[in-house]
Motif scaffolding. Sequence first.
Motif, PDB file in Angstrom:
ATOM      1  N   GLY A  10      41.923  38.492  27.003  1.00  0.00           N
ATOM      2  CA  GLY A  10      41.029  37.525  26.073  1.00  0.00           C
ATOM      3  C   GLY A  10      40.720  36.232  26.880  1.00  0.00           C
ATOM      4  N   GLU A  13      38.403  36.777  29.697  1.00  0.00           N
ATOM      5  CA  GLU A  13      37.017  36.945  29.173  1.00  0.00           C
ATOM      6  C   GLU A  13      36.291  35.593  28.848  1.00  0.00           C
ATOM      7  OE1 GLU A  13      34.571  39.434  25.854  1.00  0.00           O
ATOM      8  OE2 GLU A  13      36.693  38.995  25.615  1.00  0.00           O
ATOM      9  N   SER A  42      40.497  40.771  33.994  1.00  0.00           N
ATOM     10  CA  SER A  42      40.787  40.761  32.416  1.00  0.00           C
ATOM     11  C   SER A  42      40.643  42.399  31.974  1.00  0.00           C
ATOM     12  CB  SER A  42      39.376  40.161  31.877  1.00  0.00           C
ATOM     13  OG  SER A  42      39.266  40.287  30.440  1.00  0.00           O
ATOM     14  N   TRP A  62      40.710  41.571  21.973  1.00  0.00           N
ATOM     15  CA  TRP A  62      40.332  41.064  23.046  1.00  0.00           C
ATOM     16  C   TRP A  62      39.004  40.480  23.188  1.00  0.00           C
ATOM     17  CZ3 TRP A  62      36.470  43.377  26.348  1.00  0.00           C
ATOM     18  CH2 TRP A  62      36.164  42.952  27.650  1.00  0.00           C
ATOM     19  N   THR A  63      38.096  41.295  22.362  1.00  0.00           N
ATOM     20  CA  THR A  63      36.483  40.779  22.052  1.00  0.00           C
ATOM     21  C   THR A  63      36.432  39.545  21.197  1.00  0.00           C
ATOM     22  OG1 THR A  63      36.168  42.358  20.430  1.00  0.00           O
ATOM     23  CG2 THR A  63      35.483  42.887  22.609  1.00  0.00           C
ATOM     24  N   GLY A  66      37.710  36.505  23.283  1.00  0.00           N
ATOM     25  CA  GLY A  66      36.416  36.224  23.956  1.00  0.00           C
ATOM     26  C   GLY A  66      35.328  35.614  23.363  1.00  0.00           C
TER      27      GLY A  66
END
Length: 106
Positions: A10, A13, A42, A62-63, A66
């Motif tokens: 993350g 990212e 990543s 993860w998103t 980010g």
Amino acid sequence: MAWIYLVIAGLMEVGWATAMKYSAGFTRLWPSVLTIVLMLASFGLLNQAMKSLPLGTAYGVWTGIGAVGTALVGILALGEPRDALRILFILMILAGIVGLKVTSRS
């Protein structure tokens, strides 16, 4: 170990999104190279994390990392707006990340 991989993925990212901003549409060599290297790293770490974490949890966290990290870079380093509603929504994303971690069985 999967959670460590996921957090690092993350953060990477955030790095590749920031580098992409500086690549000027992939017209500047070194920011473009950094973008691609961080993207690959990543994705690789996300892949490792997904071996033992549920898909929705891993991808959501993860998103989320980010999104929150990139928004904070924009606010703190690029002079983007820091109005109360924007901060509220960033905190809501952060709450979602924490919620996914707390409710994960892994």
